[in-house]
Design a protein around this motif. Structure first.
Motif, mmCIF file in Angstrom:
data_model
loop_
_atom_site.group_PDB
_atom_site.id
_atom_site.type_symbol
_atom_site.label_atom_id
_atom_site.label_comp_id
_atom_site.label_asym_id
_atom_site.label_seq_id
_atom_site.Cartn_x
_atom_site.Cartn_y
_atom_site.Cartn_z
ATOM 1 N N ARG A 402 31.561 28.154 5.550
ATOM 2 C CA ARG A 402 32.125 29.201 4.687
ATOM 3 C C ARG A 402 30.995 30.123 4.224
ATOM 4 O O ARG A 402 30.257 29.788 3.294
ATOM 5 C CB ARG A 402 32.833 28.577 3.485
ATOM 6 N N PRO A 403 30.847 31.296 4.852
ATOM 7 C CA PRO A 403 29.788 32.226 4.459
ATOM 8 C C PRO A 403 30.021 32.776 3.055
ATOM 9 O O PRO A 403 31.075 32.558 2.454
ATOM 10 C CB PRO A 403 29.887 33.329 5.516
ATOM 11 N N SER A 404 29.060 33.503 2.561
ATOM 12 C CA SER A 404 29.129 33.991 1.179
ATOM 13 C C SER A 404 30.341 34.886 0.935
ATOM 14 O O SER A 404 30.838 34.977 -0.192
ATOM 15 C CB SER A 404 27.846 34.749 0.819
ATOM 16 N N ALA A 405 30.837 35.544 1.982
ATOM 17 C CA ALA A 405 31.989 36.449 1.810
ATOM 18 C C ALA A 405 33.334 35.718 1.871
ATOM 19 O O ALA A 405 34.371 36.328 1.601
ATOM 20 C CB ALA A 405 31.947 37.531 2.879
ATOM 21 N N ASP A 406 33.328 34.447 2.216
ATOM 22 C CA ASP A 406 34.573 33.678 2.323
ATOM 23 C C ASP A 406 35.177 33.477 0.936
ATOM 24 O O ASP A 406 34.518 32.993 0.021
ATOM 25 C CB ASP A 406 34.287 32.318 2.963
ATOM 26 N N GLU A 407 36.455 33.854 0.790
ATOM 27 C CA GLU A 407 37.091 33.778 -0.527
ATOM 28 C C GLU A 407 37.261 32.342 -1.020
ATOM 29 O O GLU A 407 37.447 32.114 -2.219
ATOM 30 C CB GLU A 407 38.462 34.462 -0.491
ATOM 31 N N ASP A 408 37.176 31.362 -0.122
ATOM 32 C CA ASP A 408 37.324 29.965 -0.513
ATOM 33 C C ASP A 408 35.981 29.233 -0.599
ATOM 34 O O ASP A 408 35.958 28.004 -0.737
ATOM 35 C CB ASP A 408 38.248 29.230 0.469
ATOM 36 N N ARG A 409 34.878 29.962 -0.521
ATOM 37 C CA ARG A 409 33.567 29.319 -0.577
ATOM 38 C C ARG A 409 33.385 28.537 -1.886
ATOM 39 O O ARG A 409 32.778 27.469 -1.914
ATOM 40 C CB ARG A 409 32.451 30.352 -0.417
ATOM 41 N N TYR A 410 33.944 29.096 -2.977
ATOM 42 C CA TYR A 410 33.766 28.429 -4.269
ATOM 43 C C TYR A 410 34.384 27.031 -4.272
ATOM 44 O O TYR A 410 33.925 26.136 -4.992
ATOM 45 C CB TYR A 410 34.343 29.274 -5.399
ATOM 46 N N GLU A 443 26.229 29.212 -8.633
ATOM 47 C CA GLU A 443 26.694 30.055 -7.535
ATOM 48 C C GLU A 443 28.219 30.159 -7.539
ATOM 49 O O GLU A 443 28.777 31.243 -7.318
ATOM 50 C CB GLU A 443 26.213 29.503 -6.199
ATOM 51 N N ALA A 444 28.890 29.034 -7.794
ATOM 52 C CA ALA A 444 30.362 29.042 -7.812
ATOM 53 C C ALA A 444 30.895 29.975 -8.888
ATOM 54 O O ALA A 444 31.895 30.681 -8.681
ATOM 55 C CB ALA A 444 30.888 27.628 -8.027
#
Length: 601
Positions: A402-410, A443-444
């Motif tokens: 999940r890259p930084s732009a992925d909306e589900d990265r958090y 970060e989250a």
């Protein structure tokens, strides 16, 4: 109206003559609301003001507005409804009624959901019996007119059979238009080449007919496709074996009920959205499930079969979570939510349909995350260290995908931080683990989250900072934890049980600061927050014992400062209650991280 109620005719003619633009010809120059006001409401009121309208014979005049949801201009629809309601507010006893038929679109329902309007949901008035009666008449008439059917019945008996009629009614799904099309197909009156087969041959084929709603489905789904959790919600609805309420769908997906409703509110043209959280969500027509599960028809809205695997893992996670909260205790069926009761019945079906996708999960972050969640909750229930280590490894794998732009990265950041924190507390006590958890949590918090998920994230980061404060006694960590606790508390609605987490966390933080600075205001606030938390936690709440213990500690601190016996007596009483809860609910669940429902996607 002028023809049915002659008393209104002169007033209609006068209004049309005074305002020629009301005719909207050749081009529209006035709104529908203005037309209704000038040509309907006004003339009718003028006629009623002269005395009883004899042509009505004491009964009200009924105006039917059909298909209001088909109007493209939502603002004009809103204006029409608002002006109508305003007229009836000013004239409550006028012998006029308006009957509106419409699919349940939000911009219509929200305006009509007011006193003085009676709302009826046709989902409560199943038309299957009417469809059955309709088909019975058609087939009976066909039996008299069609010599092929007549000969077949003499040789084989009743046709269609009762079971075939039931299948037809179920397939038709309440649509009279589709019922008519199905009958015409069976009788061979609407398709080339049908004369080569008999009605008896065509009936099984009719059960496979598409009702022709794909365009409506695609258009309606397109409007909602960018809403968070959209695909997971519609895929779940499509793949469930029986319908569940919005609260059950939310529980399965590990999100909040309002997030499910937020997806469905724009889909009410094709999905029946109940008015309560405990009433099952149903489809307006059964063909929607066929559409969503056929990739050639649904395209981007296709309910992937691999979603069965996610559902299976979610059920396992929920079961482990329930057993962690009720260690060593039998769980009655009456205590299970609709989602948990569903999982007990259909768990194996979802496993069977999703089994092959576990082998393809290496590049699917959602499936890896779901598997990590299931193993994490297994580790919670079994206290097996290697399970926790495997969950951490899977969370790391999902995070990499999940890259930084992925909306589900958090979600992956959150899941990894919670599992690492658990590992730190249970096994390592390695400061490097704690620092990594704090970094992940920061970060989250920089990423978009729902209000409720952000409150959980704030709570957890505050908890970790307090742990670091206890090791280092750096006051900046404690001050930041207090600020985070206050921000999280502001995000918790006053009536929700989750608010108790933030109340208790802030109370503990303030008590730590009191012990460092001797500021009585902090201790007084901590005690007040502790009392408020207990009010939100009934005796059955799994964290009530911990709340009782924490409040007792704060009261004991105040007793040593003021020597007030009332504080000591209350602290003893709270400890006794906590002890009783420990013995009935298992070992105490001391304050720790909040496991966000939103993190279990």
């Amino acid at each position: 109206m002028a023809a049915a109620v002659p008393e209104t005719a002169p007033f209609v003619r006068a209004a049309a003559a005074a305002r020629p633009g009301l005719k909207n010809f050749p081009m529209p120059v006035t709104s529908v609301a203005m037309q209704m006001q000038r040509l309907v409401y006004g003339p009718f009121k003028s006629a009623a003001d002269r005395g009883p309208i004899e042509s009505l014979a004491g009964r009200p005049f009924l105006i039917v507005i059909d298909g209001l949801d088909e109007c493209d201009d939502k603002d004009e629809v809103g204006e029409l409804i608002d002006s109508m309601l305003a007229f009836f507010d000013e004239n409550p006893f006028i012998p006029l009624r308006v009957f509106i038929t419409s699919r349940v679109e939000q911009h219509i329902q929200s305006r009509l959901n007011v006193p003085g309007v009676r709302l009826e949901n046709l989902v409560d008035h199943c038309s299957d019996d009417d469809i059955a009666a309709f088909l019975e008449v058609l087939f009976q008439d066909a039996g008299w007119r069609n010599p092929v059917i007549e000969a077949y019945v003499r040789e084989h008996g009743e046709w269609p059979t009762p079971s075939e009629k039931r299948e037809l009614v179920q397939h038709i799904g309440g649509s009279f238009i589709f019922a008519s099309a199905v009958f015409k197909f069976i009788m061979g009156s609407n398709a080339s080449g049908n004369h080569l087969t008999t009605p008896m041959n065509r009936l099984p084929l009719a059960l496979k007919m598409n009702p022709g709603l794909d365009g409506l489905y695609a258009q309606t789904l397109e409007r909602a496709k960018d809403i968070p959790h959209f695909l997971n919600v519609i895929s779940t609805i499509a793949l469930l074996w029986v319908s569940l309420p919005t609260s059950g769908i939310a529980e399965i997906l590990g999100i909040h009920t309002y997030e499910v409703v937020n997806v469905l509110v724009d889909l009410q043209a094709i999905i029946q959205v109940p008015g309560t959280d405990d009433t099952p969500v149903t489809l307006c027509h059964t063909s929607l499930r066929d559409f969503l599960t056929t990739q050639s028809r649904s395209g981007q809205f296709f309910a992937q079969p691999r979603h069965h695997a996610r559902l299976y893992l979610r059920f396992i996670s929920s079961e482990f979570e329930l057993r962690r909260r009720r260690p060593g205790m039998a769980i009655n069926m009456s205590e299970r939510t609709p989602a948990m009761a569903y999982s007990r019945r259909y768990l194996i079906e979802h496993l069977t349909n999703g089994r092959r996708f576990f082998e393809q999960s290496e590049t699917d972050p959602e499936l890896i995350q779901a598997l990590a969640d299931a193993i994490y909750w297994s580790a919670q229930a079994t206290v097996v260290r290697r399970d926790l280590e495997e969950a951490i490894s899977l969370y790391r794998q999902a995070l990499l995908l999940r890259p930084s732009a992925d909306e589900d990265r958090y979600l992956s950041l959150y899941g990894l931080s919670v599992a690492l924190m658990e590992y730190y507390q249970r096994s390592t006590q390695d400061p490097r683990d704690l620092e990594e958890v704090i970094s992940l949590s920061r970060e989250a918090l920089k990423l978009p989250q729902s209000r409720f998920d952000r409150a959980d994230s704030l709570h957890n980061l505050a908890f970790m900072l307090k742990l670091r404060y206890q090791r280092s006694e750096v006051m900046a960590d404690l001050e930041e934890a207090i600020a985070l606790d206050r921000e999280g508390l502001d995000l918790r609605p006053s009536h929700r049980g989750e608010r108790s987490y933030s109340l208790n966390s802030l109370a503990v933080s303030l008590r730590h600061r009191f012990r460092r600075t001797d500021a009585m205001a902090d201790l007084e606030e901590a005690i007040s927050l502790g009392h408020e938390a207990l009010e939100l936690q009934p005796s059955s709440h799994p964290d009530r014992a911990a709340s009782l213990t924490q409040l007792a500690i704060s009261l004991t601190d105040r007793y040593w400062r003021t020597k007030g016996m009332a504080d000591l007596e209350e602290a003893i009483s709270l400890d006794c209650e906590a002890l009783g809860l420990h013995s009935s609910l298992g070992p105490p669940q001391h304050f720790s991280l909040v496991r966000s429902r939103g993190s279990l996607a």
